[in-house]
Scaffold this motif. Structure first.
Motif, mmCIF file in Angstrom:
data_model
loop_
_atom_site.group_PDB
_atom_site.id
_atom_site.type_symbol
_atom_site.label_atom_id
_atom_site.label_comp_id
_atom_site.label_asym_id
_atom_site.label_seq_id
_atom_site.Cartn_x
_atom_site.Cartn_y
_atom_site.Cartn_z
ATOM 1 N N GLU A 169 52.028 -1.890 41.921
ATOM 2 C CA GLU A 169 51.652 -1.110 43.104
ATOM 3 C C GLU A 169 52.873 -0.333 43.607
ATOM 4 O O GLU A 169 53.879 -0.920 43.992
ATOM 5 N N ILE A 170 52.795 1.000 43.540
ATOM 6 C CA ILE A 170 53.872 1.852 44.050
ATOM 7 C C ILE A 170 53.471 2.328 45.432
ATOM 8 O O ILE A 170 52.519 3.104 45.585
ATOM 9 N N ILE A 171 54.180 1.885 46.446
ATOM 10 C CA ILE A 171 53.799 2.173 47.836
ATOM 11 C C ILE A 171 54.815 3.144 48.434
ATOM 12 O O ILE A 171 55.971 2.793 48.683
ATOM 13 N N ASN A 172 54.382 4.381 48.651
ATOM 14 C CA ASN A 172 55.226 5.401 49.270
ATOM 15 C C ASN A 172 54.928 5.458 50.764
ATOM 16 O O ASN A 172 53.845 5.888 51.173
ATOM 17 N N ILE A 173 55.893 5.016 51.555
ATOM 18 C CA ILE A 173 55.702 4.966 53.010
ATOM 19 C C ILE A 173 56.461 6.120 53.653
ATOM 20 O O ILE A 173 57.658 6.315 53.400
ATOM 21 N N TYR A 174 55.762 6.867 54.485
ATOM 22 C CA TYR A 174 56.386 7.968 55.216
ATOM 23 C C TYR A 174 56.533 7.529 56.670
ATOM 24 O O TYR A 174 55.551 7.384 57.397
ATOM 25 N N TYR A 175 57.788 7.301 57.042
ATOM 26 C CA TYR A 175 58.117 6.753 58.360
ATOM 27 C C TYR A 175 59.208 7.641 58.964
ATOM 28 O O TYR A 175 60.342 7.226 59.185
ATOM 29 N N PRO A 176 58.896 8.905 59.195
ATOM 30 C CA PRO A 176 59.955 9.878 59.513
ATOM 31 C C PRO A 176 60.410 9.839 60.973
ATOM 32 O O PRO A 176 59.610 9.711 61.893
ATOM 33 N N LYS A 177 61.742 9.954 61.139
ATOM 34 C CA LYS A 177 62.310 10.150 62.469
ATOM 35 C C LYS A 177 62.642 11.619 62.680
ATOM 36 O O LYS A 177 63.074 12.028 63.743
#
Length: 439
Positions: A169-177
């Protein structure tokens, strides 16, 4: 800086250089190609407006709450690889579940640091899908940008005669500041007579009120060796603050089977490009996609583009894409099958079906065949329309209220593709998502 200015600035002031001469030459070629065509292709798509947004590079050190992470993985038994804002996080990933005989590395470490044990293997496959008859083809400007400005990615090689029963499972998380540009490059090699399941997910933790956007440009190369079986599940959900470009290039060797299922829902703008090159006999490929958009005041667009090139006889390729489009949503389906001369026993099918739930939703569908052989069996079909009133009436006569009847009709339409998902936990998740979000 705007996205346009930032990309040009980064290319001009490129600092990272690969110790490998071959990889460095590919990067230089991609820069030269991009300077030739520039942003011409970007301007032809839904990404035209994003060129003037303010973007920057993401921070390497990104902390995220564990309470959020615990909710993201489908199953703690899966091999989960986490990326946060475009950078691999080994501390969050359960790498200990990868067997010792499986080659794995963060692409950032391979490309820009000397790793003599694995670098020759990566060099063999790096951008190999872009070569044909000793000529190099970039296909589009997004790939040139990705190769030139890769932030990170993964390299996975499954050895021959290996049945990896646990999905990766490749999990790309976008958590931008801050609004950020991300370029991910993945290389996946499945050895002879081996089996692999990959789940690739894109998740945004941004609130809808956030002013930060993500421009995510992903380029994945998959090599399916003789008699191998590869299943790829792509999930792109609730990315209202993300502009996603996903290029997937596949090389299929003899007697291999490749399946790709893409589920896209409630996104801002997305381009899904799948390119499959059948470089062996008796290959089979099945590409299925389901797009769902619920009502929104913002315009949302999805491009599904598929290109399949048959280079050897006795091969099969099937495509089945469905779309459910509500207010202010647009869908584009473009598929091209190319068959080399003097081939025989080629079977190919393209199907695209769409439900328009609003007068402001639109779909463009363009399947295309180009063959130089006569001994082929190819067909295609496109359906674009609204919900069938007779079906709704049938449910109403069975005592089901109107809203539930409409919801049931939409679920039946989508279920034809969902039931093809060969992973029960994923199948259940998609069904539950639709039931929750269909209004």
């Amino acid at each position: 800086m705007t996205l346009k200015e930032k990309i040009l600035f980064l290319l001009k002031n490129l600092k990272n250089k690969s110790p490998n001469k071959y990889i460095e030459s590919i990067i230089n070629k991609s820069i030269g190609f991009f300077y030739k065509i520039g942003f011409t292709e970007l301007k032809k798509t839904c990404f035209k407006s994003v060129l003037n947004y303010d973007f920057d590079l993401p921070n390497v050190n990104n902390d995220i709450e564990y309470s959020i992470l615990n909710k993201l993985s489908f199953n703690n038994k899966f091999i989960s690889l986490y990326f946060i804002n475009g950078f691999f996080k080994s501390s969050l990933s359960n790498l200990w579940k990868l067997k010792k005989y499986i080659k794995f590395s963060s692409l950032k470490n391979c490309l820009f640091h000397k790793l003599p044990t694995i670098l020759p293997t990566i060099t063999k496959y790096f951008c190999n899908t872009l070569f044909y008859k000793d000529h190099f083809f970039f296909h589009n400007s997004f790939i040139a940008i990705n190769i030139s400005l890769t932030t990170d990615g993964i390299f996975i090689k499954i050895p021959k005669n290996t049945n990896l029963k646990i999905p990766i499972e490749i999990i790309n998380i976008y958590y931008p500041k801050k609004s950020s540009i991300i370029n991910l490059k993945n290389i996946i090699v499945v050895g002879k007579n081996s089996k692999l399941k990959i789940i690739e997910r894109h998740i945004s933790t941004s609130k809808t009120t956030s002013k930060n956007y993500i421009f995510s440009n992903v380029f994945t190369e998959i090599f399916s060796k003789d008699q191998s079986q590869v299943e790829v599940f792509k999930l792109e959900n609730d990315l209202r603050k993300t502009y996603l470009i996903d290029n997937t290039f596949i090389k299929q060797s003899s007697n291999s089977v490749c399946k790709v299922f893409t589920f896209s829902s409630n996104i801002r703008n997305i381009i899904n490009n799948i390119n499959c090159f059948k470089v062996g006999t008796d290959t089979q490929s099945f590409f299925n996609g389901l797009s769902f958009f619920k009502k929104s005041n913002n315009i949302s667009k999805i491009y599904n583009k598929i290109f399949i090139k048959h280079l050897f006889s006795n091969s099969v390729s099937y495509q089945n894409y469905k779309g459910i489009f509500s207010k202010n949503s647009y869908g584009i389906f473009k598929s091209k099958i190319k068959i080399k001369e003097n081939l025989y026993n080629i079977k190919s099918k393209q199907i695209n079906s769409n439900l328009l739930l609003s007068n402001s939703s639109k779909v463009l569908s363009r399947p295309e065949f180009k063959t130089a052989s006569s001994k082929v069996k190819c067909s295609h079909g496109t359906n674009i329309g609204k919900l069938d009133k007779k079906t709704i009436f049938f449910f109403r006569t069975r005592g089901i209220e109107k809203n539930k009847s409409i919801k049931l009709a939409i679920l039946i339409f989508a279920n034809e593709l969902i039931k093809l998902v060969n992973l029960n936990i994923l199948k259940t998740q998609i069904r539950n998502y639709l039931k929750k979000n269909i209004n």
